[in-house]
Motif scaffolding. Sequence first.
Motif, PDB file in Angstrom:
ATOM      1  N   GLY A 154      49.308  -1.098  -7.228  1.00 55.82           N
ATOM      2  CA  GLY A 154      49.747   0.288  -7.102  1.00 55.82           C
ATOM      3  C   GLY A 154      51.252   0.410  -7.061  1.00 55.82           C
ATOM      4  O   GLY A 154      51.848   1.281  -7.712  1.00 55.82           O
ATOM      5  N   ASN A 155      51.890  -0.462  -6.291  1.00 54.20           N
ATOM      6  CA  ASN A 155      53.345  -0.400  -6.193  1.00 54.20           C
ATOM      7  C   ASN A 155      54.023  -0.746  -7.517  1.00 54.20           C
ATOM      8  O   ASN A 155      55.032  -0.149  -7.891  1.00 54.20           O
ATOM      9  N   ALA A 156      53.463  -1.737  -8.219  1.00 49.44           N
ATOM     10  CA  ALA A 156      54.017  -2.079  -9.527  1.00 49.44           C
ATOM     11  C   ALA A 156      53.870  -0.913 -10.498  1.00 49.44           C
ATOM     12  O   ALA A 156      54.774  -0.627 -11.293  1.00 49.44           O
ATOM     13  N   GLY A 157      52.744  -0.226 -10.410  1.00 49.61           N
ATOM     14  CA  GLY A 157      52.552   0.949 -11.253  1.00 49.61           C
ATOM     15  C   GLY A 157      53.513   2.067 -10.902  1.00 49.61           C
ATOM     16  O   GLY A 157      54.065   2.732 -11.791  1.00 49.61           O
ATOM     17  N   SER A 158      53.740   2.277  -9.602  1.00 51.19           N
ATOM     18  CA  SER A 158      54.681   3.304  -9.164  1.00 51.19           C
ATOM     19  C   SER A 158      56.096   2.998  -9.647  1.00 51.19           C
ATOM     20  O   SER A 158      56.878   3.905  -9.927  1.00 51.19           O
ATOM     21  N   ALA A 159      56.423   1.702  -9.715  1.00 47.78           N
ATOM     22  CA  ALA A 159      57.753   1.304 -10.191  1.00 47.78           C
ATOM     23  C   ALA A 159      57.859   1.446 -11.705  1.00 47.78           C
ATOM     24  O   ALA A 159      58.912   1.821 -12.231  1.00 47.78           O
TER      25      ALA A 159
END
Length: 407
Positions: free
Chosen positions: A154-159
């Motif tokens: 999720g965090n990689a996607g948000s970035a």
Amino acid sequence: MKKVSTTTLPQPAHDTGATAFRVLAAISFCHLLNDMMQSVVPAVYPILKTSYHLDYTQIGMITASLQITASLLQPLVGLYTDAHPKPYSLAIGMGFTLTGLILLSSAPSYLAILIAVALVGVGSAVFHPESSRIARLASGGQHGLAQSLFQVGGNAGSATGPLLAAFIVLPKGQSSIAWFSIAALVSILILTQVGAWYKTHHPPAAKRAAPTRHSTLSPRKVAISMSILIALIFSKYIYLASFSAYYIFYLIDKFHISVLNAQIHLFLFLGAAAVGTFAGGPIGDRIGRKYVIWCSILGVLPFTLLLPHANLLWTSVLTVVIGLVIASAFSAILVYAQDLVPGRVGAISGVFFGLAFGVAGIGAAMLGRLADATSITLVYQLCAYLPAIGLLTAFLPNLESPRNKKT
């Protein structure tokens, strides 16, 4: 009896078994795609602000529409699926995200924008509780590691979302948002396979753990602990809302840089948050989740206090450090809460994911009003004190021994 093929995904991993890394990888990748699509929404705020002549309050309401929709539905989804697991609900939920992105790419009015992002929020509300349950089921007992692998997607996607928006949506315009619907289609295909695995491997109703509290704690202590965790979520996600919704505007206003440059800075922050998220779960498995919560929430305070007074170079450095440190908390908080109330994985996941989205949405709307009334710089000066709420961690009980001390 006809056997379901297991060539695509591995056998179940219970608490005493092996971790099903292929299932975790599939869920994490879909989490990446889901949150990438979500993060496109705030990344295109400068385009929407100019095209629809919006003020900061209206920008905040767009964020609120996305986040509050997700937050209100997630606990309900979690409660329902605790009793009635729906293996293919993940793929169905992604269909709402697909519809929302297509509508957002051609929204004729501000109201249509609100409806579009609300549909994306519905998709997120369905995705998070059930996928978090699957991550725990596939964890092989390494709950922190599994939750971190899930969260880092999720965090990689948000970035990645703001970076893709900078190089795709900014040059090509709002209509190019429709290209991100391809990611939704890919997710639907993968989640259909995950649903087939989950359908054959979730515990039967008779064997699922009955809802209860942590066996060594009184109901009052459990309630107090949950209240503290909610306060910590408030601290973390109000602060993160200031970044997701307004960091681009803050950089442009204070340092007069381009929108593209500002979005690259946002990518650096969110990328650092992805790394921090991955580290938090395994470290919590080893040293104890309470210590991770301590270091993540309260430990970021000196850096948040320095940020509003830094130049552009040190702003970049500080935001990377802040992203690394503060992001490690959520996996630890979520697994800690699941351990407090065994047998309610879906409900607890729904409540805490819902709180994260809801707090971020309400926070974004409030911060937008504050920015309109004062300045965007003052928003960051006030938000800098939020991590001090981490002092409440001192009142949390120690629930587990560090993993490396278990016999």
